[in-house]
Design a protein around this motif. Sequence first.
Motif, mmCIF file in Angstrom:
data_model
loop_
_atom_site.group_PDB
_atom_site.id
_atom_site.type_symbol
_atom_site.label_atom_id
_atom_site.label_comp_id
_atom_site.label_asym_id
_atom_site.label_seq_id
_atom_site.Cartn_x
_atom_site.Cartn_y
_atom_site.Cartn_z
ATOM 1 N N THR A 205 -1.239 -75.673 -8.651
ATOM 2 C CA THR A 205 -1.827 -76.807 -9.360
ATOM 3 C C THR A 205 -1.397 -78.098 -8.682
ATOM 4 O O THR A 205 -0.496 -78.109 -7.832
ATOM 5 N N TYR A 206 -2.007 -79.191 -9.107
ATOM 6 C CA TYR A 206 -1.667 -80.504 -8.558
ATOM 7 C C TYR A 206 -0.372 -81.053 -9.146
ATOM 8 O O TYR A 206 0.075 -82.128 -8.743
ATOM 9 N N GLU A 207 0.224 -80.327 -10.060
ATOM 10 C CA GLU A 207 1.489 -80.750 -10.655
ATOM 11 C C GLU A 207 2.699 -80.254 -9.866
ATOM 12 O O GLU A 207 3.835 -80.583 -10.211
ATOM 13 N N ASP A 208 2.457 -79.486 -8.820
ATOM 14 C CA ASP A 208 3.537 -78.954 -7.987
ATOM 15 C C ASP A 208 4.285 -80.110 -7.316
ATOM 16 O O ASP A 208 3.671 -80.955 -6.655
ATOM 17 N N GLN A 209 5.590 -80.137 -7.451
ATOM 18 C CA GLN A 209 6.387 -81.229 -6.893
ATOM 19 C C GLN A 209 6.358 -81.249 -5.367
ATOM 20 O O GLN A 209 6.578 -82.295 -4.746
ATOM 21 N N ARG A 210 6.074 -80.117 -4.751
ATOM 22 C CA ARG A 210 5.939 -80.110 -3.291
ATOM 23 C C ARG A 210 4.736 -80.938 -2.854
ATOM 24 O O ARG A 210 4.771 -81.596 -1.808
ATOM 25 N N LEU A 211 3.671 -80.922 -3.646
ATOM 26 C CA LEU A 211 2.503 -81.742 -3.335
ATOM 27 C C LEU A 211 2.833 -83.217 -3.511
ATOM 28 O O LEU A 211 2.435 -84.055 -2.691
ATOM 29 N N THR A 212 3.556 -83.544 -4.562
ATOM 30 C CA THR A 212 3.968 -84.930 -4.779
ATOM 31 C C THR A 212 4.740 -85.450 -3.574
ATOM 32 O O THR A 212 4.487 -86.560 -3.079
ATOM 33 N N ALA A 213 5.675 -84.642 -3.072
ATOM 34 C CA ALA A 213 6.470 -85.048 -1.913
ATOM 35 C C ALA A 213 5.608 -85.145 -0.661
ATOM 36 O O ALA A 213 5.773 -86.071 0.154
ATOM 37 N N PHE A 214 4.681 -84.216 -0.497
ATOM 38 C CA PHE A 214 3.795 -84.211 0.672
ATOM 39 C C PHE A 214 2.951 -85.486 0.715
ATOM 40 O O PHE A 214 2.847 -86.147 1.756
ATOM 41 N N LEU A 215 2.368 -85.858 -0.418
ATOM 42 C CA LEU A 215 1.523 -87.050 -0.459
ATOM 43 C C LEU A 215 2.348 -88.323 -0.296
ATOM 44 O O LEU A 215 1.912 -89.272 0.365
ATOM 45 N N ALA A 216 3.534 -88.343 -0.880
ATOM 46 C CA ALA A 216 4.400 -89.517 -0.728
ATOM 47 C C ALA A 216 4.777 -89.719 0.731
ATOM 48 O O ALA A 216 4.811 -90.854 1.234
ATOM 49 N N GLU A 217 5.026 -88.627 1.425
ATOM 50 C CA GLU A 217 5.366 -88.725 2.845
ATOM 51 C C GLU A 217 4.183 -89.248 3.646
ATOM 52 O O GLU A 217 4.342 -90.128 4.506
ATOM 53 N N ARG A 218 2.981 -88.724 3.369
ATOM 54 C CA ARG A 218 1.792 -89.192 4.089
ATOM 55 C C ARG A 218 1.529 -90.669 3.811
ATOM 56 O O ARG A 218 1.138 -91.428 4.700
ATOM 57 N N LEU A 219 1.756 -91.071 2.567
ATOM 58 C CA LEU A 219 1.488 -92.450 2.174
ATOM 59 C C LEU A 219 2.449 -93.423 2.842
ATOM 60 O O LEU A 219 2.085 -94.561 3.163
ATOM 61 N N SER A 220 3.677 -92.977 3.070
ATOM 62 C CA SER A 220 4.707 -93.878 3.589
ATOM 63 C C SER A 220 4.775 -93.919 5.105
ATOM 64 O O SER A 220 5.488 -94.751 5.673
ATOM 65 N N MET A 221 4.030 -93.046 5.765
ATOM 66 C CA MET A 221 4.087 -93.014 7.225
ATOM 67 C C MET A 221 3.537 -94.308 7.805
ATOM 68 O O MET A 221 2.512 -94.819 7.358
#
Length: 223
Positions: A205-221
């Motif tokens: 699901t989209y509630e997976d914390q691994r996805l949250t971390a993945f998107l945060a990393e992409r956003l901060s690059m």
Amino acid sequence: MSLNALLFDLDGTLVDSDALHIQAFRAVAAEHGVSFDADFFARHMSGHTNAQICLSLFPDLSAAEHERIADEKEALFRRLLEGASLAIPGVVPLVEWALDRGMSVGVVSNAPPANVRAVVQSLGLAGKFAVEICGGSVPRGKPDPMPYRVALERLGVPGERAVAFEDTPLGIRAAVGAGIATVGLTTTQPEENLLAAGALLAVKTYEDQRLTAFLAERLSMAS
């Protein structure tokens, strides 16, 4: 490199709708004396275009008959969708999160336009997607990368600044072929199949914390 767009497949990605599609296809197939099991659905139907599916189910019928059967099936699917609550957990908050940060969101699907509209409406997200690429709106559907390339072009976003979400190997190959980092949803396929097709991450699901971390990393690059 930063993150400017999120692109979503429809069935199995925005909504967990395979059960309704199977029900609708079985109903129309039964009228022609045809049946199929879950394995056939996974191998020959999930993620495929209606033209491909009808050719697999009804190889002896004409293209015109295939089109009529597909239209009948999709109309039945939309009736079954009415009142159903099929959102993949966390998908609506994710879309809102992206919009709040100035990103574009889009739908890239082999499904017909009427299905895309019905699903988006059922999620309360009508008017939120900047681009909707549907079955028949481009010359070649998935697994060809064309639908994703057209979506990127219309958004004015390069592939490396987008993330795609898909639930089938066919869809993942299409997104990866367009140069997009892709996350797999294990709605219809096991994690290993999605990763083998090129997904960088597979979640339930989209509630997976691994996805949250993945998107945060992409956003901060850094760009």
